[in-house]
Enzyme design. Structure first.
Site, PDB file in Angstrom:
ATOM      1  N   VAL A 135       0.848  -1.201   0.000  1.00  8.87           N
ATOM      2  CA  VAL A 135       0.000   0.000   0.000  1.00  8.87           C
ATOM      3  C   VAL A 135       0.884   1.252   0.000  1.00  8.87           C
ATOM      4  CG1 VAL A 135      -1.858   1.210   1.158  1.00  8.87           C
ATOM      5  CG2 VAL A 135      -1.751  -1.289   1.280  1.00  8.87           C
ATOM      6  N   LYS A 136       0.648   2.074  -1.020  1.00  8.66           N
ATOM      7  CA  LYS A 136       1.444   3.299  -1.169  1.00  8.66           C
ATOM      8  C   LYS A 136       0.716   4.436  -0.471  1.00  8.66           C
ATOM      9  CE  LYS A 136       4.242   4.929  -5.013  1.00  8.66           C
ATOM     10  NZ  LYS A 136       4.184   5.219  -6.438  1.00  8.66           N
TER      11      LYS A 136
END
Ligand code: E4P
Length: 224
Positions: free
Chosen positions: A86-87
């Site tokens: 997850v960015k």
């Protein structure tokens, strides 16, 4: 140094994968938009397609900028595929979200990092990766490579396990300099990866080897 490809283009991802050197993929909302991917269902289906091509981590970016929204999105994104990372943007709620997600065993990539201070915060929060954008720093006359060197020194000083994922790479020299400094990962456009192949002496040398081989075959025939 691991090689990630910085695109949401399926053909380019396949080409880098087929070369046998691909360790992962990074995307961002601009790269998804460039491929004409919009709407949650299509975006999620596209991430799944990417995850099924590569063997390594695939960064998928949240759109929310508040803690609750980022956590909600993160929980949905990680259900797409086990390879999703997850960015999260480098903002106050982003740091809190990284800390929370790390505690839940979810991998994160802290994006839009432009200073050592931001990188220290992300590392302390436990980010799996941080993405310093070196090309965008170069664009405004700051030395992007100097940031990569500072981060390597700081992380080594304290044994931070957060991986330095050099991003916003524009050309092959960026990749080589990152390798000299010791970035853990370089995420690159396909053009920069393929540019590493080129050397005029390789082309000249190969042409000569093939010409000499051809000439020797003709000589053999004359002898017979
Ligand atoms: C990747 O994680 C970044 O989003 C990307 O490298 C940014 O690159 P750009 O500065 O070329 O848009």
């Amino acid at each position: 140094m691991k090689f990630f490809i910085d695109t949401a283009n399926i053909d380019q991802i396949k080409e880098a994968h087929d070369l046998g050197i691909l360790d992962g993929v990074t995307t961002n909302p601009s790269l998804m938009a460039k491929e004409g991917i919009s709407g949650k269902e299509s975006v999620f289906a596209h991430y799944k397609k990417i995850c099924e091509i590569v063997d390594g981590d695939v960064s998928a970016e949240v759109i929310s900028t508040d803690f609750d929204g980022m956590i909600r999105e993160a929980n949905e994104l990680v259900k797409i595929h086990p390879r999703i990372v997850v960015k999260i943007p480098m903002i106050k709620d982003g740091v809190k979200a990284i800390k929370y997600l790390t505690g839940k065993g979810i991998k994160t990539n802290c994006t839009l990092v432009f200073s050592p201070g931001q990188a220290i915060l992300a590392a302390k929060a436990g980010a799996t990766y941080i993405s310093p954008f070196l090309g965008r720093l170069d664009d405004i006359s700051f030395d992007g490579m100097e940031l990569i060197a500072q981060l390597r020194l700081i992380f080594d000083n304290y044994g931070f396990t957060t991986q330095i994922l050099a991003a916003s790479i524009r050309h092959p020299i960026h990749i080589i300099k990152c390798a000299e400094i010791g970035a853990d990962v370089a995420t690159c456009p396909l053009s920069s990866i393929l540019a590493l192949l080129n050397h005029p002496l390789t082309d000249i040398g190969l042409e000569k080897f093939l010409a000499d081989h051809k000439a020797s075959q003709k000589t053999e025939k004359v002898k017979v």
